[in-house]
Design a protein around this motif. Structure first.
Motif, PDB file in Angstrom:
ATOM      1  N   LEU A 121       0.829  -1.207   0.000  1.00  0.00           N
ATOM      2  CA  LEU A 121       0.000   0.000   0.000  1.00  0.00           C
ATOM      3  C   LEU A 121       0.865   1.259   0.000  1.00  0.00           C
ATOM      4  CD1 LEU A 121      -2.758  -1.099   2.502  1.00  0.00           C
ATOM      5  CD2 LEU A 121      -3.241   0.041   0.347  1.00  0.00           C
ATOM      6  N   ALA A 122       1.975   1.223   0.738  1.00  0.00           N
ATOM      7  CA  ALA A 122       2.864   2.381   0.792  1.00  0.00           C
ATOM      8  C   ALA A 122       3.449   2.699  -0.572  1.00  0.00           C
ATOM      9  CB  ALA A 122       3.987   2.143   1.800  1.00  0.00           C
ATOM     10  N   PHE A 129      -4.104  -7.028  -3.069  1.00  0.00           N
ATOM     11  CA  PHE A 129      -3.972  -5.617  -3.398  1.00  0.00           C
ATOM     12  C   PHE A 129      -3.379  -5.477  -4.793  1.00  0.00           C
ATOM     13  CE2 PHE A 129      -1.534  -1.560  -3.279  1.00  0.00           C
ATOM     14  CZ  PHE A 129      -2.620  -0.698  -3.140  1.00  0.00           C
ATOM     15  N   ALA A 130      -3.915  -4.525  -5.552  1.00  0.00           N
ATOM     16  CA  ALA A 130      -3.381  -4.184  -6.876  1.00  0.00           C
ATOM     17  C   ALA A 130      -3.262  -2.671  -6.965  1.00  0.00           C
ATOM     18  CB  ALA A 130      -4.300  -4.712  -7.984  1.00  0.00           C
ATOM     19  N   ARG A 131      -2.216  -2.206  -7.615  1.00  0.00           N
ATOM     20  CA  ARG A 131      -2.056  -0.761  -7.779  1.00  0.00           C
ATOM     21  C   ARG A 131      -1.494  -0.481  -9.163  1.00  0.00           C
ATOM     22  NH1 ARG A 131       2.836  -1.412  -4.268  1.00  0.00           N
ATOM     23  NH2 ARG A 131       4.627  -1.033  -5.639  1.00  0.00           N
ATOM     24  N   ALA A 132      -1.741   0.753  -9.626  1.00  0.00           N
ATOM     25  CA  ALA A 132      -1.247   1.178 -10.935  1.00  0.00           C
ATOM     26  C   ALA A 132      -0.914   2.657 -10.892  1.00  0.00           C
ATOM     27  CB  ALA A 132      -2.294   0.906 -12.016  1.00  0.00           C
ATOM     28  N   ALA A 133       0.176   3.019 -11.537  1.00  0.00           N
ATOM     29  CA  ALA A 133       0.561   4.414 -11.705  1.00  0.00           C
ATOM     30  C   ALA A 133       0.138   4.845 -13.100  1.00  0.00           C
ATOM     31  CB  ALA A 133       2.066   4.581 -11.533  1.00  0.00           C
ATOM     32  N   LEU A 134      -0.822   5.758 -13.162  1.00  0.00           N
ATOM     33  CA  LEU A 134      -1.353   6.260 -14.432  1.00  0.00           C
ATOM     34  C   LEU A 134      -0.913   7.715 -14.573  1.00  0.00           C
ATOM     35  CD1 LEU A 134      -4.976   4.825 -14.075  1.00  0.00           C
ATOM     36  CD2 LEU A 134      -3.000   3.728 -15.170  1.00  0.00           C
ATOM     37  N   GLY A 135       0.352   7.915 -14.916  1.00  0.00           N
ATOM     38  CA  GLY A 135       0.886   9.269 -14.914  1.00  0.00           C
ATOM     39  C   GLY A 135       0.921   9.780 -13.478  1.00  0.00           C
ATOM     40  N   PRO A 136       0.425  10.994 -13.223  1.00  0.00           N
ATOM     41  CA  PRO A 136       0.424  11.528 -11.857  1.00  0.00           C
ATOM     42  C   PRO A 136      -0.636  10.896 -10.956  1.00  0.00           C
ATOM     43  CG  PRO A 136      -0.661  13.067 -13.328  1.00  0.00           C
ATOM     44  CD  PRO A 136      -0.099  11.983 -14.207  1.00  0.00           C
ATOM     45  N   LEU A 137      -1.580  10.179 -11.561  1.00  0.00           N
ATOM     46  CA  LEU A 137      -2.655   9.528 -10.807  1.00  0.00           C
ATOM     47  C   LEU A 137      -2.204   8.133 -10.385  1.00  0.00           C
ATOM     48  CD1 LEU A 137      -5.788   9.833 -10.096  1.00  0.00           C
ATOM     49  CD2 LEU A 137      -6.141   8.389 -12.111  1.00  0.00           C
ATOM     50  N   LEU A 183       1.936   3.205  -3.170  1.00  0.00           N
ATOM     51  CA  LEU A 183       1.119   4.193  -3.878  1.00  0.00           C
ATOM     52  C   LEU A 183       1.797   5.561  -3.892  1.00  0.00           C
ATOM     53  CD1 LEU A 183      -2.466   3.314  -2.630  1.00  0.00           C
ATOM     54  CD2 LEU A 183      -1.729   3.366  -5.013  1.00  0.00           C
ATOM     55  N   ASP A 184       2.555   5.863  -2.831  1.00  0.00           N
ATOM     56  CA  ASP A 184       3.283   7.133  -2.785  1.00  0.00           C
ATOM     57  C   ASP A 184       4.505   6.969  -1.894  1.00  0.00           C
ATOM     58  OD1 ASP A 184       3.987   9.937  -1.683  1.00  0.00           O
ATOM     59  OD2 ASP A 184       2.651  10.343  -3.366  1.00  0.00           O
ATOM     60  N   PRO A 185       5.716   7.130  -2.442  1.00  0.00           N
ATOM     61  CA  PRO A 185       6.938   6.923  -1.662  1.00  0.00           C
ATOM     62  C   PRO A 185       7.072   7.879  -0.487  1.00  0.00           C
ATOM     63  CG  PRO A 185       7.409   7.010  -4.029  1.00  0.00           C
ATOM     64  CD  PRO A 185       5.992   7.457  -3.842  1.00  0.00           C
ATOM     65  N   GLU A 186       6.378   9.030  -0.525  1.00  0.00           N
ATOM     66  CA  GLU A 186       6.502  10.007   0.550  1.00  0.00           C
ATOM     67  C   GLU A 186       5.589   9.694   1.735  1.00  0.00           C
ATOM     68  OE1 GLU A 186       5.956  13.928  -0.912  1.00  0.00           O
ATOM     69  OE2 GLU A 186       7.478  13.747  -2.480  1.00  0.00           O
ATOM     70  N   ALA A 187       4.701   8.731   1.572  1.00  0.00           N
ATOM     71  CA  ALA A 187       3.804   8.381   2.670  1.00  0.00           C
ATOM     72  C   ALA A 187       4.571   7.632   3.755  1.00  0.00           C
ATOM     73  CB  ALA A 187       2.647   7.526   2.151  1.00  0.00           C
ATOM     74  N   SER A 188       4.144   7.809   4.999  1.00  0.00           N
ATOM     75  CA  SER A 188       4.709   7.080   6.130  1.00  0.00           C
ATOM     76  C   SER A 188       3.701   6.022   6.555  1.00  0.00           C
ATOM     77  CB  SER A 188       4.999   8.035   7.286  1.00  0.00           C
ATOM     78  OG  SER A 188       5.355   7.315   8.446  1.00  0.00           O
ATOM     79  N   GLY A 189       4.041   4.768   6.296  1.00  0.00           N
ATOM     80  CA  GLY A 189       3.097   3.696   6.617  1.00  0.00           C
ATOM     81  C   GLY A 189       2.312   3.284   5.380  1.00  0.00           C
ATOM     82  N   PRO A 190       1.196   2.577   5.586  1.00  0.00           N
ATOM     83  CA  PRO A 190       0.504   2.382   6.860  1.00  0.00           C
ATOM     84  C   PRO A 190       1.229   1.418   7.795  1.00  0.00           C
ATOM     85  CG  PRO A 190      -0.598   1.164   5.098  1.00  0.00           C
ATOM     86  CD  PRO A 190       0.470   1.987   4.452  1.00  0.00           C
ATOM     87  N   HIS A 191       0.931   1.571   9.104  1.00  0.00           N
ATOM     88  CA  HIS A 191       1.490   0.722  10.137  1.00  0.00           C
ATOM     89  C   HIS A 191       0.352  -0.084  10.758  1.00  0.00           C
ATOM     90  CE1 HIS A 191       5.119   3.125   9.789  1.00  0.00           C
ATOM     91  NE2 HIS A 191       4.403   4.211  10.008  1.00  0.00           N
ATOM     92  N   ILE A 221      -8.400   3.273  -3.392  1.00  0.00           N
ATOM     93  CA  ILE A 221      -7.650   4.461  -2.976  1.00  0.00           C
ATOM     94  C   ILE A 221      -7.148   5.173  -4.224  1.00  0.00           C
ATOM     95  CG2 ILE A 221      -5.614   5.335  -1.764  1.00  0.00           C
ATOM     96  CD1 ILE A 221      -5.788   3.075   0.159  1.00  0.00           C
ATOM     97  N   ILE A 222      -7.308   6.476  -4.235  1.00  0.00           N
ATOM     98  CA  ILE A 222      -6.800   7.297  -5.339  1.00  0.00           C
ATOM     99  C   ILE A 222      -5.934   8.397  -4.749  1.00  0.00           C
ATOM    100  CG2 ILE A 222      -7.413   8.900  -7.196  1.00  0.00           C
ATOM    101  CD1 ILE A 222     -10.030   7.358  -7.531  1.00  0.00           C
ATOM    102  N   THR A 223      -4.711   8.547  -5.262  1.00  0.00           N
ATOM    103  CA  THR A 223      -3.867   9.674  -4.885  1.00  0.00           C
ATOM    104  C   THR A 223      -3.646  10.535  -6.123  1.00  0.00           C
ATOM    105  OG1 THR A 223      -1.664   8.742  -5.380  1.00  0.00           O
ATOM    106  CG2 THR A 223      -2.684   8.114  -3.300  1.00  0.00           C
ATOM    107  N   ILE A 224      -3.732  11.847  -5.919  1.00  0.00           N
ATOM    108  CA  ILE A 224      -3.634  12.775  -7.053  1.00  0.00           C
ATOM    109  C   ILE A 224      -3.067  14.112  -6.559  1.00  0.00           C
ATOM    110  CG2 ILE A 224      -6.060  13.440  -6.740  1.00  0.00           C
ATOM    111  CD1 ILE A 224      -6.223  13.887  -9.767  1.00  0.00           C
ATOM    112  N   PRO A 225      -2.101  14.700  -7.263  1.00  0.00           N
ATOM    113  CA  PRO A 225      -1.552  15.997  -6.844  1.00  0.00           C
ATOM    114  C   PRO A 225      -2.611  17.085  -6.849  1.00  0.00           C
ATOM    115  CG  PRO A 225      -0.102  14.922  -8.434  1.00  0.00           C
ATOM    116  CD  PRO A 225      -1.376  14.129  -8.411  1.00  0.00           C
ATOM    117  N   PHE A 226      -2.402  18.105  -6.010  1.00  0.00           N
ATOM    118  CA  PHE A 226      -3.368  19.195  -5.892  1.00  0.00           C
ATOM    119  C   PHE A 226      -3.653  19.852  -7.240  1.00  0.00           C
ATOM    120  CE2 PHE A 226      -1.155  19.672  -1.590  1.00  0.00           C
ATOM    121  CZ  PHE A 226      -2.061  18.828  -0.962  1.00  0.00           C
TER     122      PHE A 226
END
Length: 329
Positions: free
Chosen positions: A28-29, A51-59, A31-39, A127-132
């Protein structure tokens, strides 16, 4: 029990199955190298997750499930993170709020988010992470206006069923691609198309949703919890008593117990103990047997009754401390 995922990784994708919540947390971590955790905290016996994840450009998008809702905490990086259930009947408590049905939870950036499940029930999620700037630009282009709800805090969105179902369908489709046809996600054109569709669906959910207001009491309790979590992370080698913790945090025993049960589904001493166990495991896995010993590491983190420590460690991680130390680096 294994601490390694059974899965596959490519440049832009990952998928795996897990019997160790710590290994799933590390996935899960990703998804973003700057995240701390989860613990994760709590016993992991009988745990099963995928769990499955994908990097779609910035998304970055993740989708997964686990059989037992172990509590966990995570440091949120400086971007938008949205979490939502992919099965309506399941419930996850996120920073003191119940997340279920057609709802999306936005995590406060640069903060700690804590999650747990009532009765340790299963959980299935996206879970979706996206820059501001990416979300702001896309929302402006799609709707012709900025999103009206402030996005600098924890926020729960109650979403109309049709638009929420569209988002969940896209997330599940992405999961299937990652597992069965990951090469598609490594090609630029499909990545742009899929990324655009998911952002469109997310913006539609946010634009048409009802943002549920924060409760004043919940906000006060959240600040108290933040002080407690910061204390635990900053002083991992101190075996603080409940009186010590309450004095440092500045609240009564009963208040802190109530808040920790509400947010973490654990008593404060239990949570602090689990985090010290996590630190021991991290040290053991990072050390060579000829460099240190289980006794040295355990006592450094306040575990002086080594028999009880070994029992708690095995219950928590499914293996003896000596087995963790002996693992190849």
């Amino acid at each position: 029990m294994t601490s390694k995922p059974n899965g596959k990784v490519s440049a832009n994708t990952f998928h795996g199955t897990f019997t160790d919540p710590g290994a799933m947390a590390r996935a899960l971590a990703g998804l973003d190298p700057e995240a701390s955790g989860p613990h994760p905290t709590g016993a992991s016996k009988g745990f099963l997750g995928s769990f499955a994840r994908a990097a779609l450009g910035p998304l970055h998008v993740g989708v997964g499930n686990f059989s037992s809702g172990i509590p966990q905490s995570a440091g949120i990086p400086n971007l938008h993170i949205f979490m939502f259930p992919t099965q309506h009947s399941l419930v996850r408590k996120v920073s003191g709020q119940q997340l279920f049905g057609p709802q999306i939870f936005h995590c406060r950036p640069n903060d700690i988010t804590v999650t747990s499940s009532p009765g340790h029930q299963p959980w299935a999620f996206g879970i979706i992470t996206i820059p501001f700037d990416v979300l702001a630009t896309h929302a402006q282009e799609l709707t012709g206006r900025d999103h009206a709800v402030p996005m600098n805090d924890n926020r729960m969105f109650r979403v109309p069923e049709p638009v929420f179902s569209r988002l969940v369908i896209l997330i599940r489709y992405l999961e299937r691609l990652v597992r069965e046809q990951s090469s598609i996600i490594n090609a630029p054109r499909p990545v742009r198309a899929l990324s655009g569709s998911i952002i469109d669906a997310l913006v539609a959910c946010l634009t048409l949703s009802h943002a549920m207001p924060d409760r004043t009491v919940l906000g006060r309790h959240r600040k108290i919890l933040d002080r407690f979590l910061q204390l635990v992370e900053e002083r991992p080698e101190d075996m603080l008593s409940l009186s010590d913790i309450c004095a440092e945090v500045g609240v009564a025993h009963r208040t802190l117990n109530m808040i920790c049960q509400d947010f973490l589904s654990q008593a404060p001493i239990q949570y602090a103990r689990e985090r010290r166990l996590d630190r021991v495991r991290e040290r053991l896995l990072a050390s060579a047997p000829n460099e240190t010993s289980v006794t040295n590491v355990a006592t450094q983190y306040g575990f002086w009754e080594l028999g009880r420590f070994a029992q708690a460690y095995r219950l928590r991680f499914g293996e003896r401390p000596s087995e963790s130390l002996a693992k190849p680096r």
